[in-house]
Design a protein around this motif. Sequence first.
Motif, PDB file in Angstrom:
ATOM      1  N   PHE A  52       7.218  -0.274   0.102  1.00  0.00           N
ATOM      2  CA  PHE A  52       6.608  -1.256   1.002  1.00  0.00           C
ATOM      3  C   PHE A  52       5.084  -1.228   0.795  1.00  0.00           C
ATOM      4  O   PHE A  52       4.438  -0.213   1.003  1.00  0.00           O
ATOM      5  N   GLY A  53       4.552  -2.405   0.394  1.00  0.00           N
ATOM      6  CA  GLY A  53       3.129  -2.464   0.035  1.00  0.00           C
ATOM      7  C   GLY A  53       3.013  -2.146  -1.448  1.00  0.00           C
ATOM      8  O   GLY A  53       2.243  -1.283  -1.861  1.00  0.00           O
ATOM      9  N   GLY A 112       1.725  -2.283  -4.608  1.00  0.00           N
ATOM     10  CA  GLY A 112       0.571  -2.606  -5.450  1.00  0.00           C
ATOM     11  C   GLY A 112       0.550  -1.552  -6.538  1.00  0.00           C
ATOM     12  O   GLY A 112       1.588  -1.277  -7.164  1.00  0.00           O
ATOM     13  N   SER A 113      -0.589  -0.886  -6.732  1.00  0.00           N
ATOM     14  CA  SER A 113      -0.693   0.079  -7.833  1.00  0.00           C
ATOM     15  C   SER A 113       0.278   1.245  -7.673  1.00  0.00           C
ATOM     16  O   SER A 113       1.076   1.541  -8.567  1.00  0.00           O
ATOM     17  N   ILE A 114       0.195   1.912  -6.520  1.00  0.00           N
ATOM     18  CA  ILE A 114       1.036   3.102  -6.329  1.00  0.00           C
ATOM     19  C   ILE A 114       2.512   2.715  -6.226  1.00  0.00           C
ATOM     20  O   ILE A 114       3.372   3.320  -6.867  1.00  0.00           O
ATOM     21  N   ARG A 130       3.008  -8.562  -2.321  1.00  0.00           N
ATOM     22  CA  ARG A 130       2.385  -9.883  -2.221  1.00  0.00           C
ATOM     23  C   ARG A 130       2.924 -10.861  -3.286  1.00  0.00           C
ATOM     24  O   ARG A 130       3.351 -10.428  -4.369  1.00  0.00           O
ATOM     25  N   CYS A 188       3.271   2.356   0.863  1.00  0.00           N
ATOM     26  CA  CYS A 188       2.188   2.399  -0.145  1.00  0.00           C
ATOM     27  C   CYS A 188       1.070   1.424   0.189  1.00  0.00           C
ATOM     28  O   CYS A 188       0.299   1.067  -0.696  1.00  0.00           O
ATOM     29  N   VAL A 189       0.972   0.972   1.445  1.00  0.00           N
ATOM     30  CA  VAL A 189      -0.160   0.091   1.802  1.00  0.00           C
ATOM     31  C   VAL A 189      -1.416   0.955   1.958  1.00  0.00           C
ATOM     32  O   VAL A 189      -1.331   2.160   2.159  1.00  0.00           O
ATOM     33  N   LYS A 190      -2.578   0.314   1.877  1.00  0.00           N
ATOM     34  CA  LYS A 190      -3.822   1.026   2.134  1.00  0.00           C
ATOM     35  C   LYS A 190      -3.851   1.432   3.618  1.00  0.00           C
ATOM     36  O   LYS A 190      -3.205   0.797   4.463  1.00  0.00           O
ATOM     37  N   GLN A 199       0.287   7.484   1.107  1.00  0.00           N
ATOM     38  CA  GLN A 199      -1.106   7.039   1.229  1.00  0.00           C
ATOM     39  C   GLN A 199      -2.076   8.223   1.233  1.00  0.00           C
ATOM     40  O   GLN A 199      -1.713   9.336   1.587  1.00  0.00           O
ATOM     41  N   ASN A 200      -3.316   7.921   0.904  1.00  0.00           N
ATOM     42  CA  ASN A 200      -4.384   8.900   1.110  1.00  0.00           C
ATOM     43  C   ASN A 200      -4.812   8.861   2.575  1.00  0.00           C
ATOM     44  O   ASN A 200      -4.515   7.899   3.290  1.00  0.00           O
ATOM     45  N   VAL A 227       0.144  11.658  -3.571  1.00  0.00           N
ATOM     46  CA  VAL A 227      -0.013  11.194  -4.959  1.00  0.00           C
ATOM     47  C   VAL A 227      -1.290  11.841  -5.503  1.00  0.00           C
ATOM     48  O   VAL A 227      -2.392  11.435  -5.133  1.00  0.00           O
ATOM     49  N   PHE A 255      -2.589  11.765  -8.409  1.00  0.00           N
ATOM     50  CA  PHE A 255      -3.169  11.166  -9.616  1.00  0.00           C
ATOM     51  C   PHE A 255      -3.640   9.754  -9.336  1.00  0.00           C
ATOM     52  O   PHE A 255      -3.392   9.196  -8.271  1.00  0.00           O
ATOM     53  N   ASN A 256      -4.292   9.197 -10.340  1.00  0.00           N
ATOM     54  CA  ASN A 256      -4.875   7.873 -10.218  1.00  0.00           C
ATOM     55  C   ASN A 256      -3.988   6.869 -10.967  1.00  0.00           C
ATOM     56  O   ASN A 256      -3.490   7.178 -12.033  1.00  0.00           O
ATOM     57  N   VAL A 257      -3.782   5.710 -10.361  1.00  0.00           N
ATOM     58  CA  VAL A 257      -3.013   4.644 -11.036  1.00  0.00           C
ATOM     59  C   VAL A 257      -3.862   3.384 -11.070  1.00  0.00           C
ATOM     60  O   VAL A 257      -4.447   2.999 -10.049  1.00  0.00           O
ATOM     61  N   GLU A 278     -11.135   2.404   1.856  1.00  0.00           N
ATOM     62  CA  GLU A 278     -10.522   3.354   2.801  1.00  0.00           C
ATOM     63  C   GLU A 278     -11.540   4.402   3.282  1.00  0.00           C
ATOM     64  O   GLU A 278     -11.150   5.473   3.738  1.00  0.00           O
TER      65      GLU A 278
HETATM   66  N1  LIG Z   1      -4.389   3.665  -6.768  1.00  0.00           N
HETATM   67  C1  LIG Z   1      -4.532   4.968  -6.861  1.00  0.00           C
HETATM   68  O1  LIG Z   1      -4.950   5.480  -7.894  1.00  0.00           O
HETATM   69  C2  LIG Z   1      -4.147   5.881  -5.730  1.00  0.00           C
HETATM   70  C3  LIG Z   1      -3.973   7.254  -5.986  1.00  0.00           C
HETATM   71  C4  LIG Z   1      -3.565   8.093  -4.956  1.00  0.00           C
HETATM   72  C5  LIG Z   1      -3.328   7.577  -3.706  1.00  0.00           C
HETATM   73  N2  LIG Z   1      -3.527   6.242  -3.474  1.00  0.00           N
HETATM   74  C6  LIG Z   1      -3.311   5.758  -2.117  1.00  0.00           C
HETATM   75  O2  LIG Z   1      -2.133   4.954  -2.096  1.00  0.00           O
HETATM   76  C7  LIG Z   1      -2.273   3.924  -1.121  1.00  0.00           C
HETATM   77  C8  LIG Z   1      -2.049   2.585  -1.809  1.00  0.00           C
HETATM   78  O3  LIG Z   1      -3.064   2.393  -2.781  1.00  0.00           O
HETATM   79  P1  LIG Z   1      -2.913   1.299  -3.938  1.00  0.00           P
HETATM   80  O4  LIG Z   1      -4.022   1.575  -4.893  1.00  0.00           O
HETATM   81  O5  LIG Z   1      -1.511   1.253  -4.443  1.00  0.00           O
HETATM   82  O6  LIG Z   1      -3.231  -0.034  -3.113  1.00  0.00           O
HETATM   83  P2  LIG Z   1      -2.970  -1.529  -3.563  1.00  0.00           P
HETATM   84  O7  LIG Z   1      -2.937  -1.639  -5.045  1.00  0.00           O
HETATM   85  O8  LIG Z   1      -3.930  -2.377  -2.807  1.00  0.00           O
HETATM   86  O9  LIG Z   1      -1.483  -1.828  -3.058  1.00  0.00           O
HETATM   87  C9  LIG Z   1      -1.125  -2.098  -1.735  1.00  0.00           C
HETATM   88  C10 LIG Z   1      -0.444  -3.453  -1.745  1.00  0.00           C
HETATM   89  O10 LIG Z   1       0.221  -3.638  -0.501  1.00  0.00           O
HETATM   90  C11 LIG Z   1       0.002  -4.988  -0.098  1.00  0.00           C
HETATM   91  N3  LIG Z   1       0.284  -5.077   1.321  1.00  0.00           N
HETATM   92  C12 LIG Z   1      -0.459  -4.668   2.383  1.00  0.00           C
HETATM   93  N4  LIG Z   1       0.191  -4.920   3.537  1.00  0.00           N
HETATM   94  C13 LIG Z   1       1.371  -5.487   3.192  1.00  0.00           C
HETATM   95  C14 LIG Z   1       2.470  -5.980   3.943  1.00  0.00           C
HETATM   96  N5  LIG Z   1       2.500  -5.908   5.286  1.00  0.00           N
HETATM   97  N6  LIG Z   1       3.509  -6.531   3.275  1.00  0.00           N
HETATM   98  C15 LIG Z   1       3.499  -6.595   1.935  1.00  0.00           C
HETATM   99  N7  LIG Z   1       2.491  -6.150   1.169  1.00  0.00           N
HETATM  100  C16 LIG Z   1       1.441  -5.593   1.797  1.00  0.00           C
HETATM  101  C17 LIG Z   1      -1.435  -5.227  -0.495  1.00  0.00           C
HETATM  102  O11 LIG Z   1      -1.760  -6.594  -0.483  1.00  0.00           O
HETATM  103  P3  LIG Z   1      -3.248  -7.056  -0.024  1.00  0.00           P
HETATM  104  O12 LIG Z   1      -4.211  -6.418  -0.969  1.00  0.00           O
HETATM  105  O13 LIG Z   1      -3.158  -8.541  -0.120  1.00  0.00           O
HETATM  106  O14 LIG Z   1      -3.426  -6.567   1.381  1.00  0.00           O
HETATM  107  C18 LIG Z   1      -1.426  -4.628  -1.894  1.00  0.00           C
HETATM  108  O15 LIG Z   1      -0.901  -5.555  -2.821  1.00  0.00           O
HETATM  109  C19 LIG Z   1      -3.686   4.079  -0.550  1.00  0.00           C
HETATM  110  O16 LIG Z   1      -3.653   4.845   0.632  1.00  0.00           O
HETATM  111  C20 LIG Z   1      -4.423   4.851  -1.636  1.00  0.00           C
HETATM  112  O17 LIG Z   1      -5.506   5.623  -1.164  1.00  0.00           O
HETATM  113  C21 LIG Z   1      -3.925   5.376  -4.457  1.00  0.00           C
END
Ligand SMILES: NC(=O)c1ccc[n+]([C@@H]2O[C@H](COP(=O)([O-])OP(=O)(O)OC[C@H]3O[C@@H](n4cnc5c(N)ncnc54)[C@H](OP(=O)(O)O)[C@@H]3O)[C@@H](O)[C@H]2O)c1
Length: 345
Positions: free
Chosen positions: A10-11, A13-15, A35, A82-84, A109-110, A132, A134-136, A286
């Motif tokens: 759910f959510g 995106g990257s993760i 999305r 996996c939403v922010k 999530q972080n 998680v 690591f970085n994605v 965040e």
């Molecule tokens: N990326 C990394 O390297 C990494 C590493 C470790 C931990 N994390 C943590 O993992 C979490 C997610 O990060 P991420 O980088 O994967 O974020 P992200 O790429 O922004 O993915 C989250 C996705 O969820 C969508 N979303 C939000 N609310 C939603 C809803 N109600 N229904 C459907 N989709 C929804 C967002 O759309 P919108 O943008 O349109 O809101 C976005 O597409 C964060 O807490 C982050 O700190 C990330």
Amino acid sequence: MDDLPHIAFFGAGSIGCFIGGAWQAAGLPVSFIGRPATRADIDKHGITVTDIDGARLHLPPGSVDFGTEAKGLAKADVIALCVKSNDTIAAAREIKKYGRKGAIVISFQNGVSNVQTLKQMLPGFDVIQGMVPFNVAYMWSGRWHKGVAGELVAEARPTTLAIAEKIGRRTGQLRTTSEVDGLAWGKLLINLNNAVNALSGKTLVEQLRDRDYRRVVAASMRETLAILERAGIKPAKLGPIAPDLLPHAIAAPDFLFRNTLLRAQRIDPHARSSMADDLAAGRRTEIDYLNGEVVKLAKSLKRKAPVNEAIVALVKQAEAGVEKKWGGRELRDHVLEGRAGPFGY
Ligand SMILES: NC(=O)c1ccc[n+]([C@@H]2O[C@H](COP(=O)([O-])OP(=O)(O)OC[C@H]3O[C@@H](n4cnc5c(N)ncnc54)[C@H](OP(=O)(O)O)[C@@H]3O)[C@@H](O)[C@H]2O)c1
């Protein structure tokens, strides 16, 4: 296959797309909720998951169950959130409305407050901590790339153990643990580098090679450790280095740092923190859930956290549109000026 739990990311995106893509490739029943733009990309290209070790997994278009509505949560035994952090409350409302009572909700999530928020809002669900390390990065055309070594962690339950067993040592490997106390704070300590990386405008490798940036990170870690000690919170040890020693390791002289910690971390040369990506895309970061949590905890103890406070202020400025890439020395002077601690910054 039938007795495997259905996992909804759910959510996505990257993760969500990285982990979900890897878990589906490992044979787990997976669906995604995210999305329309992400769905359109996946409808065209499928999902490709790559990592720093050269792994490449591909799910062709048509093989991915990607929806854009939360009602898809109804079929999930496990909801991988996996939403922010800014979206946790809204997501929890959707889980409450559409999720099946008794389902496991893993927060990948972080931040240190998401699990608590979810537990409060979701009685009847089994909310557990994930991590998680690591970085994605999203590489366009349906590809998500893991740019740093490390394996996923989730609180142990019979269901998470079954998931971990199914994945085995493949990409998306999951370690289960019953020791979750301090896990989120342990991760937050490491995430204190995210803001400095975002402010630098550099890749993680470039930024981490510069001792001035690392001294800022070390100072924010030292300040956090002092506040945590006051609060009686013991952050978990997540890598080879104990939390207490992290600031020393980070602020070590260049030759030592580059040949030990930086080498052991194995970071993709293009990787940046997700906060850097958020700023580049003009999205809210965040920061309130990372350095901001340190400031909040300090306030609750009637203490100050000036280093983290200064970093929060700079990221807020950047969110408000101030475009500035901070040099290492410049950032160090700005954030640490007049704040040399007993170890020096
Ligand atoms: N990326 C990394 O390297 C990494 C590493 C470790 C931990 N994390 C943590 O993992 C979490 C997610 O990060 P991420 O980088 O994967 O974020 P992200 O790429 O922004 O993915 C989250 C996705 O969820 C969508 N979303 C939000 N609310 C939603 C809803 N109600 N229904 C459907 N989709 C929804 C967002 O759309 P919108 O943008 O349109 O809101 C976005 O597409 C964060 O807490 C982050 O700190 C990330």
